[in-house]
Design a protein around this motif. Structure first.
Motif, PDB file in Angstrom:
ATOM      1  N   HIS A 183       0.566  -1.073  -0.058  1.00 40.28           N
ATOM      2  CA  HIS A 183      -0.033  -0.143  -0.733  1.00 40.28           C
ATOM      3  C   HIS A 183       0.557   1.648   0.355  1.00 40.28           C
ATOM      4  N   ILE A 216      -9.167   7.901   7.492  1.00 39.89           N
ATOM      5  CA  ILE A 216      -8.691   6.954   8.298  1.00 39.89           C
ATOM      6  C   ILE A 216      -8.105   5.680   8.098  1.00 39.89           C
ATOM      7  N   CYS A 224      -4.661   6.060   7.128  1.00 38.30           N
ATOM      8  CA  CYS A 224      -4.170   6.782   5.860  1.00 38.30           C
ATOM      9  C   CYS A 224      -2.937   6.119   5.065  1.00 38.30           C
ATOM     10  N   GLY A 225      -2.465   4.775   5.504  1.00 43.01           N
ATOM     11  CA  GLY A 225      -1.025   4.731   5.000  1.00 43.01           C
ATOM     12  C   GLY A 225      -0.745   5.945   4.581  1.00 43.01           C
ATOM     13  N   HIS A 244      -3.974  10.436  -0.361  1.00 40.42           N
ATOM     14  CA  HIS A 244      -5.105  10.986  -0.115  1.00 40.42           C
ATOM     15  C   HIS A 244      -5.197  12.536   1.162  1.00 40.42           C
ATOM     16  N   GLN A 277      -2.958   2.825  12.381  1.00 38.97           N
ATOM     17  CA  GLN A 277      -1.401   2.393  13.595  1.00 38.97           C
ATOM     18  C   GLN A 277      -0.066   2.525  13.366  1.00 38.97           C
ATOM     19  N   LEU A 334      -2.877   5.598  16.665  1.00 38.38           N
ATOM     20  CA  LEU A 334      -3.537   5.124  17.690  1.00 38.38           C
ATOM     21  C   LEU A 334      -3.666   3.502  16.460  1.00 38.38           C
ATOM     22  N   ASP A 335      -4.373   2.388  17.387  1.00 41.03           N
ATOM     23  CA  ASP A 335      -5.281   1.332  16.581  1.00 41.03           C
ATOM     24  C   ASP A 335      -6.824   1.346  16.267  1.00 41.03           C
ATOM     25  N   LEU A 336      -6.918   1.571  15.492  1.00 40.63           N
ATOM     26  CA  LEU A 336      -8.658   1.688  15.136  1.00 40.63           C
ATOM     27  C   LEU A 336      -9.586   0.914  15.735  1.00 40.63           C
ATOM     28  N   GLU A 337      -8.395  -0.865  16.327  1.00 42.83           N
ATOM     29  CA  GLU A 337      -9.481  -1.541  16.494  1.00 42.83           C
ATOM     30  C   GLU A 337      -9.394  -2.231  17.882  1.00 42.83           C
ATOM     31  N   ASN A 378      -9.540   1.435   1.323  1.00 41.60           N
ATOM     32  CA  ASN A 378      -8.916  -0.136   1.171  1.00 41.60           C
ATOM     33  C   ASN A 378      -8.857  -0.166   3.192  1.00 41.60           C
TER      34      ASN A 378
HETATM   35  C1  LIG Z   1      -3.901  -1.017   2.365  1.00 44.28           C
HETATM   36  S1  LIG Z   1      -3.065   0.134   3.281  1.00 44.28           S
HETATM   37  C2  LIG Z   1      -4.787   1.583   3.134  1.00 44.28           C
HETATM   38  C3  LIG Z   1      -3.511   3.014   3.630  1.00 44.28           C
HETATM   39  C4  LIG Z   1      -5.028   3.838   2.748  1.00 44.28           C
HETATM   40  N1  LIG Z   1      -5.703   4.083   2.827  1.00 44.28           N
HETATM   41  C5  LIG Z   1      -4.061   3.921   1.210  1.00 44.28           C
HETATM   42  O1  LIG Z   1      -5.401   4.311   0.376  1.00 44.28           O
HETATM   43  O2  LIG Z   1      -3.476   4.241  -0.031  1.00 44.28           O
HETATM   44  C6  LIG Z   1      -4.354  -0.257   4.834  1.00 44.28           C
HETATM   45  C7  LIG Z   1      -4.014   0.811   5.933  1.00 44.28           C
HETATM   46  O3  LIG Z   1      -4.982   1.099   7.310  1.00 44.28           O
HETATM   47  C8  LIG Z   1      -3.904   0.657   8.531  1.00 44.28           C
HETATM   48  N2  LIG Z   1      -4.461  -0.148   9.426  1.00 44.28           N
HETATM   49  C9  LIG Z   1      -4.403  -1.264   9.822  1.00 44.28           C
HETATM   50  N3  LIG Z   1      -5.197  -2.183  10.309  1.00 44.28           N
HETATM   51  C10 LIG Z   1      -5.184  -1.270  11.300  1.00 44.28           C
HETATM   52  C11 LIG Z   1      -5.602  -0.365  12.926  1.00 44.28           C
HETATM   53  N4  LIG Z   1      -6.138  -1.833  13.861  1.00 44.28           N
HETATM   54  N5  LIG Z   1      -5.711   0.920  13.143  1.00 44.28           N
HETATM   55  C12 LIG Z   1      -4.796   1.378  12.554  1.00 44.28           C
HETATM   56  N6  LIG Z   1      -4.494   1.817  11.724  1.00 44.28           N
HETATM   57  C13 LIG Z   1      -4.760  -0.395  10.574  1.00 44.28           C
HETATM   58  C14 LIG Z   1      -2.186   0.101   8.049  1.00 44.28           C
HETATM   59  O4  LIG Z   1      -1.318   0.607   8.940  1.00 44.28           O
HETATM   60  C15 LIG Z   1      -2.325   0.952   6.047  1.00 44.28           C
HETATM   61  O5  LIG Z   1      -1.836   2.072   6.350  1.00 44.28           O
END
Ligand SMILES: C[S@@+](CC[C@H](N)C(=O)[O-])C[C@H]1O[C@@H](n2cnc3c(N)ncnc32)[C@H](O)[C@@H]1O
Length: 192
Positions: A13, A39, A41-42, A46, A62, A79-82, A101
């Motif tokens: 990603h 949310i 954001c990777g 965006h 995270q 933070l951990d969104l989950e 995603n």
């Molecule tokens: C496939 S990437 C998508 C990134 C971005 N939205 C994009 O489209 O380029 C998924 C993102 O979700 C984040 N992520 C996954 N599980 C997470 C969690 N429990 N808490 C916070 N972020 C999380 C990952 O660190 C990753 O950056």
């Protein structure tokens, strides 16, 4: 602006640096100068686009190391969104929420409820049917048919919705995407 990285060890990603065309298409519906929550954001592809439109951006992930360079321009929350209730939304409202995603089902409704009147939801992620093509295959990470429509129903006006196979772009697969606005009256949806 780019954070392109051709290193195959870089997570998939983070190697995608162009914003989703769905986000680019509907971002102009966001109130000028408005607040946007990106949310999961990777690498911030965006957020970077939204900052370029003059919006006030909050990023959450995270692991925010890939967006550290935006620290002067945006609010960055790691933070951990989950992990439990979405307390990070308490007392906050946004003029737009952008999710691409990423899916954690318990967050969908709280995110919609965090959108201010007149605000916009732009959500795109993988959906049922994607199992045949690529990751994610876990049903917890795949939207069900109509799931975003059902969530928006009664809360927001749907501007656009799609669910199907998208073969162009960096991550071919079955996706579902919605743009919805928290408004009673129709909004102008033509490109400006
Ligand atoms: C496939 S990437 C998508 C990134 C971005 N939205 C994009 O489209 O380029 C998924 C993102 O979700 C984040 N992520 C996954 N599980 C997470 C969690 N429990 N808490 C916070 N972020 C999380 C990952 O660190 C990753 O950056």
């Amino acid at each position: 602006m780019t954070n392109a990285d051709a290193n195959p060890k870089t997570p998939r990603h983070l190697r995608i640096t162009e914003p989703s065309p769905w986000v680019v298409r509907f971002a102009p519906l966001i109130k000028p100068g408005g607040s946007v929550l990106d949310i999961a954001c990777g690498g911030g592809r965006h957020a970077r686009h939204l900052l370029g439109l003059g919006l006030d951006v909050t990023l959450i992930d995270q692991d925010t190391s890939a967006v550290a360079d935006l620290g002067e321009q945006a609010e960055i929350i790691e933070l951990d969104l989950e992990a439990g209730d979405p307390e990070f939304l308490t007392g906050r409202g946004f003029d737009a929420v952008v999710v691409v995603n990423y899916l954690h089902r318990p967050l969908i409704v709280p995110l919609l409820e965090s959108i201010n009147d007149g605000g916009v939801l732009i959500y795109q992620t993988f959906a049922v049917g994607n199992e045949q093509y690529s990751r994610p295959r876990n049903p917890d990470h795949l939207l069900k048919s109509g799931e975003l429509l059902d969530a928006a129903n009664g809360r927001m006006q749907v501007v656009a919705y799609e669910h199907g196979l998208v073969e162009s772009g960096p991550l071919p697969g079955v996706i579902q995407r919605i743009c919805a606005i928290k408004a009673e009256e129709p909004v102008a949806v033509e490109p400006t």
